[in-house]
Design a protein around this motif. Structure first.
Motif, PDB file in Angstrom:
ATOM      1  N   GLN A 151      83.353  43.885  48.261  1.00  0.00           N
ATOM      2  CA  GLN A 151      82.449  45.130  49.455  1.00  0.00           C
ATOM      3  C   GLN A 151      81.680  46.458  48.578  1.00  0.00           C
ATOM      4  O   GLN A 151      80.478  46.342  48.596  1.00  0.00           O
ATOM      5  N   LEU A 152      82.433  46.703  47.373  1.00  0.00           N
ATOM      6  CA  LEU A 152      81.969  47.838  46.559  1.00  0.00           C
ATOM      7  C   LEU A 152      80.701  47.386  45.376  1.00  0.00           C
ATOM      8  O   LEU A 152      79.876  47.748  45.141  1.00  0.00           O
ATOM      9  N   GLU A 153      80.788  45.478  45.397  1.00  0.00           N
ATOM     10  CA  GLU A 153      79.970  45.287  44.681  1.00  0.00           C
ATOM     11  C   GLU A 153      78.879  45.286  44.971  1.00  0.00           C
ATOM     12  O   GLU A 153      77.326  45.125  44.427  1.00  0.00           O
ATOM     13  N   LYS A 154      78.945  45.166  46.214  1.00  0.00           N
ATOM     14  CA  LYS A 154      77.077  45.059  47.346  1.00  0.00           C
ATOM     15  C   LYS A 154      76.177  46.842  47.230  1.00  0.00           C
ATOM     16  O   LYS A 154      75.082  47.046  47.173  1.00  0.00           O
ATOM     17  N   LEU A 155      77.021  47.678  47.135  1.00  0.00           N
ATOM     18  CA  LEU A 155      76.245  48.959  46.473  1.00  0.00           C
ATOM     19  C   LEU A 155      76.203  50.052  45.249  1.00  0.00           C
ATOM     20  O   LEU A 155      75.924  49.057  44.192  1.00  0.00           O
ATOM     21  N   LYS A 156      74.989  50.501  45.628  1.00  0.00           N
ATOM     22  CA  LYS A 156      74.022  51.477  44.769  1.00  0.00           C
ATOM     23  C   LYS A 156      74.922  52.597  44.492  1.00  0.00           C
ATOM     24  O   LYS A 156      75.292  53.304  45.393  1.00  0.00           O
ATOM     25  N   PHE A 157      75.041  53.323  43.437  1.00  0.00           N
ATOM     26  CA  PHE A 157      75.646  54.599  42.644  1.00  0.00           C
ATOM     27  C   PHE A 157      74.155  55.477  41.924  1.00  0.00           C
ATOM     28  O   PHE A 157      73.420  54.899  41.304  1.00  0.00           O
ATOM     29  N   ALA A 158      73.919  56.661  41.997  1.00  0.00           N
ATOM     30  CA  ALA A 158      73.883  57.662  41.599  1.00  0.00           C
ATOM     31  C   ALA A 158      73.989  57.306  39.437  1.00  0.00           C
ATOM     32  O   ALA A 158      75.235  57.744  39.680  1.00  0.00           O
ATOM     33  N   PRO A 159      73.284  57.254  38.975  1.00  0.00           N
ATOM     34  CA  PRO A 159      73.669  56.852  37.342  1.00  0.00           C
ATOM     35  C   PRO A 159      74.386  58.249  36.959  1.00  0.00           C
ATOM     36  O   PRO A 159      73.620  59.276  37.410  1.00  0.00           O
ATOM     37  N   ALA A 160      74.542  58.308  36.645  1.00  0.00           N
ATOM     38  CA  ALA A 160      74.769  59.667  35.608  1.00  0.00           C
ATOM     39  C   ALA A 160      73.311  59.562  34.721  1.00  0.00           C
ATOM     40  O   ALA A 160      73.039  58.701  34.243  1.00  0.00           O
ATOM     41  N   ILE A 161      72.957  60.756  34.122  1.00  0.00           N
ATOM     42  CA  ILE A 161      71.944  61.453  33.419  1.00  0.00           C
ATOM     43  C   ILE A 161      72.465  62.392  32.419  1.00  0.00           C
ATOM     44  O   ILE A 161      73.466  63.226  32.655  1.00  0.00           O
ATOM     45  N   MET A 162      71.605  62.307  31.489  1.00  0.00           N
ATOM     46  CA  MET A 162      71.870  62.867  30.025  1.00  0.00           C
ATOM     47  C   MET A 162      70.992  62.537  29.413  1.00  0.00           C
ATOM     48  O   MET A 162      70.190  62.214  29.185  1.00  0.00           O
ATOM     49  N   MET A 163      70.804  64.241  29.333  1.00  0.00           N
ATOM     50  CA  MET A 163      69.379  64.867  28.684  1.00  0.00           C
ATOM     51  C   MET A 163      68.179  64.255  29.337  1.00  0.00           C
ATOM     52  O   MET A 163      67.125  63.524  28.408  1.00  0.00           O
ATOM     53  N   GLY A 164      68.577  64.266  30.450  1.00  0.00           N
ATOM     54  CA  GLY A 164      67.616  64.094  31.120  1.00  0.00           C
ATOM     55  C   GLY A 164      66.812  62.253  31.398  1.00  0.00           C
ATOM     56  O   GLY A 164      66.104  61.423  31.826  1.00  0.00           O
ATOM     57  N   VAL A 165      68.186  61.512  30.842  1.00  0.00           N
ATOM     58  CA  VAL A 165      68.045  60.188  30.509  1.00  0.00           C
ATOM     59  C   VAL A 165      68.898  59.734  31.233  1.00  0.00           C
ATOM     60  O   VAL A 165      70.068  59.428  31.088  1.00  0.00           O
ATOM     61  N   LYS A 166      68.482  58.281  32.231  1.00  0.00           N
ATOM     62  CA  LYS A 166      69.426  58.177  33.434  1.00  0.00           C
ATOM     63  C   LYS A 166      70.474  56.944  32.139  1.00  0.00           C
ATOM     64  O   LYS A 166      70.342  56.317  30.918  1.00  0.00           O
ATOM     65  N   VAL A 167      71.673  56.738  31.904  1.00  0.00           N
ATOM     66  CA  VAL A 167      73.197  56.155  31.520  1.00  0.00           C
ATOM     67  C   VAL A 167      74.182  55.270  32.177  1.00  0.00           C
ATOM     68  O   VAL A 167      74.376  55.705  33.172  1.00  0.00           O
ATOM     69  N   PHE A 184      84.797  50.633  37.930  1.00  0.00           N
ATOM     70  CA  PHE A 184      83.509  50.229  37.359  1.00  0.00           C
ATOM     71  C   PHE A 184      82.763  50.414  36.209  1.00  0.00           C
ATOM     72  O   PHE A 184      83.015  52.184  36.789  1.00  0.00           O
ATOM     73  N   ASP A 185      81.698  50.356  35.935  1.00  0.00           N
ATOM     74  CA  ASP A 185      80.480  50.752  35.288  1.00  0.00           C
ATOM     75  C   ASP A 185      79.623  50.854  36.181  1.00  0.00           C
ATOM     76  O   ASP A 185      79.006  50.085  37.413  1.00  0.00           O
ATOM     77  N   VAL A 186      78.827  52.199  36.510  1.00  0.00           N
ATOM     78  CA  VAL A 186      77.569  52.452  36.794  1.00  0.00           C
ATOM     79  C   VAL A 186      76.255  52.183  35.971  1.00  0.00           C
ATOM     80  O   VAL A 186      75.922  53.259  35.273  1.00  0.00           O
ATOM     81  N   LEU A 187      75.455  51.577  35.719  1.00  0.00           N
ATOM     82  CA  LEU A 187      74.479  51.109  35.590  1.00  0.00           C
ATOM     83  C   LEU A 187      73.212  52.146  35.566  1.00  0.00           C
ATOM     84  O   LEU A 187      73.092  52.814  36.344  1.00  0.00           O
ATOM     85  N   PRO A 188      72.149  52.051  34.145  1.00  0.00           N
ATOM     86  CA  PRO A 188      70.987  53.425  34.990  1.00  0.00           C
ATOM     87  C   PRO A 188      70.475  52.415  35.905  1.00  0.00           C
ATOM     88  O   PRO A 188      69.521  53.904  36.455  1.00  0.00           O
ATOM     89  N   ASP A 189      70.789  51.287  36.133  1.00  0.00           N
ATOM     90  CA  ASP A 189      69.979  51.161  37.193  1.00  0.00           C
ATOM     91  C   ASP A 189      70.053  51.699  38.496  1.00  0.00           C
ATOM     92  O   ASP A 189      69.676  50.698  39.884  1.00  0.00           O
ATOM     93  N   SER A 190      71.627  51.859  38.882  1.00  0.00           N
ATOM     94  CA  SER A 190      71.994  52.413  40.382  1.00  0.00           C
ATOM     95  C   SER A 190      73.191  50.914  40.357  1.00  0.00           C
ATOM     96  O   SER A 190      74.423  51.408  41.603  1.00  0.00           O
ATOM     97  N   SER A 191      73.033  49.945  39.822  1.00  0.00           N
ATOM     98  CA  SER A 191      74.195  49.162  40.200  1.00  0.00           C
ATOM     99  C   SER A 191      75.507  49.631  39.105  1.00  0.00           C
ATOM    100  O   SER A 191      75.485  50.045  38.684  1.00  0.00           O
ATOM    101  N   ILE A 192      76.639  48.540  40.041  1.00  0.00           N
ATOM    102  CA  ILE A 192      77.551  49.473  39.404  1.00  0.00           C
ATOM    103  C   ILE A 192      78.160  47.081  38.804  1.00  0.00           C
ATOM    104  O   ILE A 192      77.856  45.921  39.609  1.00  0.00           O
ATOM    105  N   SER A 193      78.583  47.113  37.558  1.00  0.00           N
ATOM    106  CA  SER A 193      79.406  45.867  36.646  1.00  0.00           C
ATOM    107  C   SER A 193      80.710  46.615  36.404  1.00  0.00           C
ATOM    108  O   SER A 193      81.351  47.591  36.540  1.00  0.00           O
TER     109      SER A 193
END
Length: 93
Positions: A64-80, A36-45
Motif C-alpha cells: 500500500q505504501l509503495e503506491k503513494l507519493k511523498f514531498a521530497p526533502a529540499i536542501m539549498m533549494g534542490v530536491k534531494v 524507505f527512501d523518498v526520491l526527488p520525483d516524490s516516489s518512494i523506493s
C-alpha cells in the motif's frame, strides 16, 4: 513528508490496506515499521520491513505504501533523496 500530514497517512494506510484473511481472523493489532527512501520525483523506493505483526500484514502495508507519493526533502533549494523510518498502526479486523 506526506503532503496531507502524518495522521492522514496513518489513517490512509490503516483503512486502505487489504489485510490478509488470517490477520483478520486473528484480529491482528500493533504496528508495522518500514524504512524507505523518498526520491526527488516524490516516489518512494527501497521499502524494507523492520518490524511486523505477522500474518502477512507487513507485506500488505508495504504494498500500500509503495503506491503513494511523498514531498521530497529540499536542501539549498534542490530536491534531494531522503531516508525515512515510520511506524504504522495496524488494526486488521
Amino acid at each position: 513528508f506526506y503532503p496531507k500530514g502524518d495522521q492522514a497517512l496513518y489513517s490512509y494506510i490503516m483503512y486502505n490496506t487489504k489485510y490478509p484473511e488470517e490477520s483478520i481472523k486473528k484480529y491482528a493489532e500493533g504496528s508495522v515499521s518500514l524504512s524507505f527512501d523518498v526520491l526527488p520525483d516524490s516516489s518512494i523506493s527501497n521499502v524494507k520491513i523492520i518490524s511486523d505483526v505477522g500474518y502477512g500484514v507487513g507485506d500488505a502495508v508495504k504494498k500500500q505504501l509503495e503506491k503513494l507519493k511523498f514531498a521530497p526533502a529540499i536542501m539549498m533549494g534542490v530536491k534531494v533523496k531522503s531516508s525515512l523510518i515510520m511506524d504504522f498502526p495496524i488494526k486488521a479486523h
